[in-house]
Design an enzyme around this catalytic site. Sequence first.
Site, PDB file in Angstrom:
ATOM      1  N   GLY A  28       0.125   1.080   4.626  1.00  0.00           N
ATOM      2  CA  GLY A  28       0.649  -0.283   4.707  1.00  0.00           C
ATOM      3  C   GLY A  28       1.396  -0.650   3.448  1.00  0.00           C
ATOM      4  CB  SER A  29       3.602  -3.519   2.686  1.00  0.00           C
ATOM      5  OG  SER A  29       2.717  -4.555   3.045  1.00  0.00           O
ATOM      6  N   GLY A  84      -5.381  -1.306   2.244  1.00  0.00           N
ATOM      7  CA  GLY A  84      -5.124  -2.715   2.536  1.00  0.00           C
ATOM      8  C   GLY A  84      -5.985  -3.189   3.700  1.00  0.00           C
ATOM      9  CG  ASP A  86      -4.190  -5.998   9.291  1.00  0.00           C
ATOM     10  OD1 ASP A  86      -3.093  -6.037   8.710  1.00  0.00           O
ATOM     11  OD2 ASP A  86      -4.625  -4.978   9.862  1.00  0.00           O
ATOM     12  CE  LYS A  96      -7.973  -0.275   6.715  1.00  0.00           C
ATOM     13  NZ  LYS A  96      -6.619  -0.608   6.248  1.00  0.00           N
ATOM     14  N   GLY A  97      -5.509  -2.261  10.858  1.00  0.00           N
ATOM     15  CA  GLY A  97      -4.812  -1.548  11.912  1.00  0.00           C
ATOM     16  C   GLY A  97      -3.503  -2.142  12.376  1.00  0.00           C
ATOM     17  CD  GLU A 105      -5.495   2.124   7.691  1.00  0.00           C
ATOM     18  OE1 GLU A 105      -4.555   1.845   6.942  1.00  0.00           O
ATOM     19  OE2 GLU A 105      -5.870   1.363   8.602  1.00  0.00           O
ATOM     20  CE  LYS A 123      -2.397  -9.172   4.852  1.00  0.00           C
ATOM     21  NZ  LYS A 123      -2.379  -7.826   4.317  1.00  0.00           N
TER      22      LYS A 123
HETATM   23  C1  5RP Z   1      -2.745  -0.111   8.546  1.00  0.00           C
HETATM   24  C2  5RP Z   1      -3.606  -1.146   7.924  1.00  0.00           C
HETATM   25  C3  5RP Z   1      -3.021  -1.893   6.766  1.00  0.00           C
HETATM   26  O1  5RP Z   1      -3.792  -1.609   5.634  1.00  0.00           O
HETATM   27  C4  5RP Z   1      -3.029  -3.359   7.070  1.00  0.00           C
HETATM   28  O2  5RP Z   1      -2.297  -3.557   8.272  1.00  0.00           O
HETATM   29  C5  5RP Z   1      -2.410  -4.179   5.940  1.00  0.00           C
HETATM   30  O3  5RP Z   1      -1.042  -3.873   5.827  1.00  0.00           O
HETATM   31  P1  5RP Z   1      -0.114  -4.613   4.779  1.00  0.00           P
HETATM   32  O4  5RP Z   1      -0.631  -4.247   3.424  1.00  0.00           O
HETATM   33  O5  5RP Z   1       1.255  -4.073   5.049  1.00  0.00           O
HETATM   34  O6  5RP Z   1      -0.221  -6.094   5.039  1.00  0.00           O
HETATM   35  O7  5RP Z   1      -4.717  -1.388   8.307  1.00  0.00           O
HETATM   36  O8  5RP Z   1      -3.347   0.444   9.676  1.00  0.00           O
END
Ligand code: 5RP
Length: 231
Positions: A28-29, A84, A86, A96-97, A105, A123
């Site tokens: 993720g970012s 990271g 959500d 997450k996901g 993960e 978050k």
């Molecule tokens: C990917 C994840 C990411 O860690 C989650 O979606 C957070 O992403 P971001 O840092 O881009 O907000 O679980 O499967």
Amino acid sequence: MSERNKELAARKAAEYDVAGMVVGLGTGSTADFAIRALGERVESEGLEVQCVPTSKSSADLGEKVGLDIQNLEDHPVVDLTIDGADEVAPNLDLIKGLGGALLREKIVAAASTREVIIVDPSKVVDRLGTRSPLPVEVVPFAWGLAQLRLMDICRRAELRRRDDGETFVTDNGNFILDCHFSDGMPDPAATERTINGIPGVVENGLFIGLTDIVVVGEDDGQCRVLERQGK
Ligand code: 5RP
């Protein structure tokens, strides 16, 4: 929320002592900031670190920034993972996901001695399922049945699509159903077990009891560090 908050949390987590360790790379970012920061440390400090990525994209970025990319097969015990999320609940359970990498993960989180989660303040929630849908990874053959069964649990279970309209396919060749809840989940642990009992479901994005530390990059430039109680 700004990229600055994400980078702040990521840089703080990348400061942990990782010399000689096996480190899990999240997806993720926000996790990307941590991968880059780790790459900088490895280069400037000459650290010996072996990395287990949670997705193809994390493996690619890790390689690009000079990290030693390994696999879970050879390193089934991971010392520290930085990833990271959500949503983060007050007891540090997670959703997450949204980035689509929840299966690997979760496997890497379960293999990790310490799971460090990095987020921006948006978050952090009072109740899981209020801000983000819950991603559920399903085998393609079973997605219709899984969607029907998931509709008994949530308000809407939507097949994830890419921007071009094609069905989103995970690194494991599966589909994702994004489950929307009306008012969050009263009992996420029970929801996790119920969903994983549906035929065709491979895994869901509820991370129960897997997180050790959450680093929140705050607007004032400081990091708030939350630790799981009772460990
Ligand atoms: C990917 C994840 C990411 O860690 C989650 O979606 C957070 O992403 P971001 O840092 O881009 O907000 O679980 O499967």
